[in-house]
Write an enzyme that holds these catalytic residues in place. Structure first.
Site, PDB file in Angstrom:
ATOM      1  N   CYS A  16       0.825  -1.211   0.000  1.00 33.27           N
ATOM      2  CA  CYS A  16       0.000   0.000   0.000  1.00 33.27           C
ATOM      3  C   CYS A  16       0.859   1.260   0.000  1.00 33.27           C
ATOM      4  O   CYS A  16       1.523   1.547   0.992  1.00 33.27           O
ATOM      5  CB  CYS A  16      -0.934   0.015   1.199  1.00 33.27           C
ATOM      6  SG  CYS A  16      -1.862   1.547   1.274  1.00 33.27           S
ATOM      7  N   GLY A  50     -15.588   1.902  -7.051  1.00 39.82           N
ATOM      8  CA  GLY A  50     -14.514   2.396  -7.898  1.00 39.82           C
ATOM      9  C   GLY A  50     -13.198   2.675  -7.196  1.00 39.82           C
ATOM     10  O   GLY A  50     -12.276   3.220  -7.800  1.00 39.82           O
ATOM     11  N   ALA A  51     -13.088   2.317  -5.910  1.00 44.54           N
ATOM     12  CA  ALA A  51     -11.818   2.563  -5.217  1.00 44.54           C
ATOM     13  C   ALA A  51     -10.795   1.536  -5.674  1.00 44.54           C
ATOM     14  O   ALA A  51     -11.059   0.337  -5.663  1.00 44.54           O
ATOM     15  CB  ALA A  51     -12.017   2.480  -3.708  1.00 44.54           C
ATOM     16  N   HIS A 100      -6.889   1.705   1.173  1.00 45.87           N
ATOM     17  CA  HIS A 100      -6.550   2.705   2.185  1.00 45.87           C
ATOM     18  C   HIS A 100      -7.461   3.932   2.030  1.00 45.87           C
ATOM     19  O   HIS A 100      -7.604   4.460   0.932  1.00 45.87           O
ATOM     20  CB  HIS A 100      -5.080   3.094   1.975  1.00 45.87           C
ATOM     21  CG  HIS A 100      -4.484   3.821   3.129  1.00 45.87           C
ATOM     22  ND1 HIS A 100      -3.395   3.346   3.821  1.00 45.87           N
ATOM     23  CD2 HIS A 100      -4.813   4.999   3.703  1.00 45.87           C
ATOM     24  CE1 HIS A 100      -3.089   4.212   4.772  1.00 45.87           C
ATOM     25  NE2 HIS A 100      -3.929   5.221   4.717  1.00 45.87           N
ATOM     26  N   HIS A 102      -9.118   7.136   1.384  1.00 42.27           N
ATOM     27  CA  HIS A 102      -8.658   8.348   0.690  1.00 42.27           C
ATOM     28  C   HIS A 102      -9.807   8.973  -0.083  1.00 42.27           C
ATOM     29  O   HIS A 102     -10.813   8.322  -0.332  1.00 42.27           O
ATOM     30  CB  HIS A 102      -7.512   8.015  -0.278  1.00 42.27           C
ATOM     31  CG  HIS A 102      -7.930   7.186  -1.457  1.00 42.27           C
ATOM     32  ND1 HIS A 102      -8.220   5.833  -1.354  1.00 42.27           N
ATOM     33  CD2 HIS A 102      -8.151   7.517  -2.751  1.00 42.27           C
ATOM     34  CE1 HIS A 102      -8.582   5.371  -2.546  1.00 42.27           C
ATOM     35  NE2 HIS A 102      -8.556   6.368  -3.415  1.00 42.27           N
TER      36      HIS A 102
HETATM   37 ZN   LIG Z   1      -2.426   1.582   3.439  1.00 48.59          ZN
END
Ligand SMILES: [Zn+2]
Ligand SMILES: [Zn+2]
Length: 330
Positions: free
Chosen positions: A39, A158-159, A163, A165
């Site tokens: 990530c 759609g992510a 994490h 955001h």
């Molecule tokens: Zn992350």
């Protein structure tokens, strides 16, 4: 009997079709596979994103190193680029322009498994402050006409990164949907001499059929002509056209209602994928007839042929019932 409802701002028609009345548990969340892997947004991986344009950090920690609460970085794969001249050109009957703009990522927390619904209020407030600072900064660029702030939560919404955001895209044009909404508010205003959103708020607070939750400065409702099951709008009770110029004293309340509303959605629909969008006035002139707000759309149904062909939606959940489920959450 299905019912057709008209949204008073867009004039958009919606079909509320509750024949197979859908309860929250009838919406099976799309596959919720963890995205997994490395990530780049986690604390410690600052060198894997472009250099930060804004960060809220512990005193004394240098930029692009650990010790932050929130970072804003340019998108590594931007939809639009900030460098270059904005060229508008005609090619016969066609118009084109080059892809000038900005595309930024707001990393809402240094920790991978936190979400906006689980973050402490102060952290949610920081996210809103970051939106505000970035909008104000991007609006200084004369090539850009609109700044869109949105969030995709969950793969189905759609992510592409798990994490928590959100994204900011500054555009060289005013998008049609934004223009439509601003025009709709303007038309209502010139007809009635009142803001359509202020009228909506007044009526919803009187009737209370579609109110989900409220605090002293904000109210969250299931809109009358909801396009999607559990569509939710958060509106400031005091009229203001733009999010970024809202009084700073209201940000704490804004964070409180956003967090409260997302927690309710989570409880009723078991952490659904969702999108939210901040609707704020465009850059053109003072649009005093407009009223900023946040629209949250859980992704529970698919937009298909009928919707694409007509521009109107079939919603299987009565907004009044959605509001009731959301209200009843302890
Ligand atoms: Zn992350
Ligand atoms: Zn208003």
């Amino acid at each position: 009997m299905p019912e057709l409802r008209r949204d008073p701002i867009h004039g958009r028609w919606v079909i509320i079709s509750t024949e197979r009345s859908r309860r929250p548990s009838d919406f099976t969340p799309e596959e919720r596979r963890p995205i997994g892997g490395f990530c780049p947004l986690c604390e410690g991986n600052e060198d894997r994103t472009p250099p930060e344009v804004l960060a809220f950090r512990d005193n004394g920690t240098p930029p692009n190193s650990p010790g932050w609460m929130l970072r804003v970085v340019p998108n590594k794969f931007p939809a639009l680029r900030i460098e270059g001249e904005l060229n508008r050109e005609g090619e016969g009957i066609y118009d084109k322009m080059n892809g000038i703009g900005a595309h930024e990522v707001v990393i809402e927390t240094p920790r991978h498994y936190e979400t906006l619904a689980t973050l402490p209020l102060k952290a949610v407030e920081n996210v809103l402050w970051a939106y505000r600072e970035r909008i104000i900064d991007l609006r200084r660029d004369e090539r850009l006409r609109y700044v869109l702030v949105f969030k995709n939560h969950g793969v189905a919404a759609g992510a592409s990164l798990e994490h928590s955001h959100s994204q900011i895209i500054a555009l060289p044009i005013i998008p049609t949907t934004v223009r439509e909404e601003i025009e709709g508010s303007k038309n209502y205003f010139s007809y009635k001499d009142r803001c359509v959103f202020c009228d909506i708020i007044r009526q919803e607070l009187q009737q209370r059929h579609r109110v989900i939750t409220e605090n002293s400065s904000f109210v969250s409702i299931a809109p009358f002509a909801s396009r999607f099951p559990f569509e939710t709008w958060i509106l400031p009770k005091i009229h203001h056209p733009s999010f970024e110029h809202t009084e700073s004293s209201l940000f704490e309340q804004a964070a409180q209602i956003l967090s409260d509303t997302l927690q309710r959605l989570n409880q009723v629909l078991d952490d659904p994928p969702y999108n939210y969008i901040i609707h704020t006035s465009s850059m053109e002139q003072d649009q005093d007839y407009y009223h900023w707000h946040v629209e949250i759309m859980p992704k529970l149904t698919k937009v298909a042929g009928f919707e694409w062909g007509t521009g109107f939606y079939i919603n299987p959940t009565l907004p009044e019932e959605a509001a009731e489920y959301m209200r009843e959450v302890k």
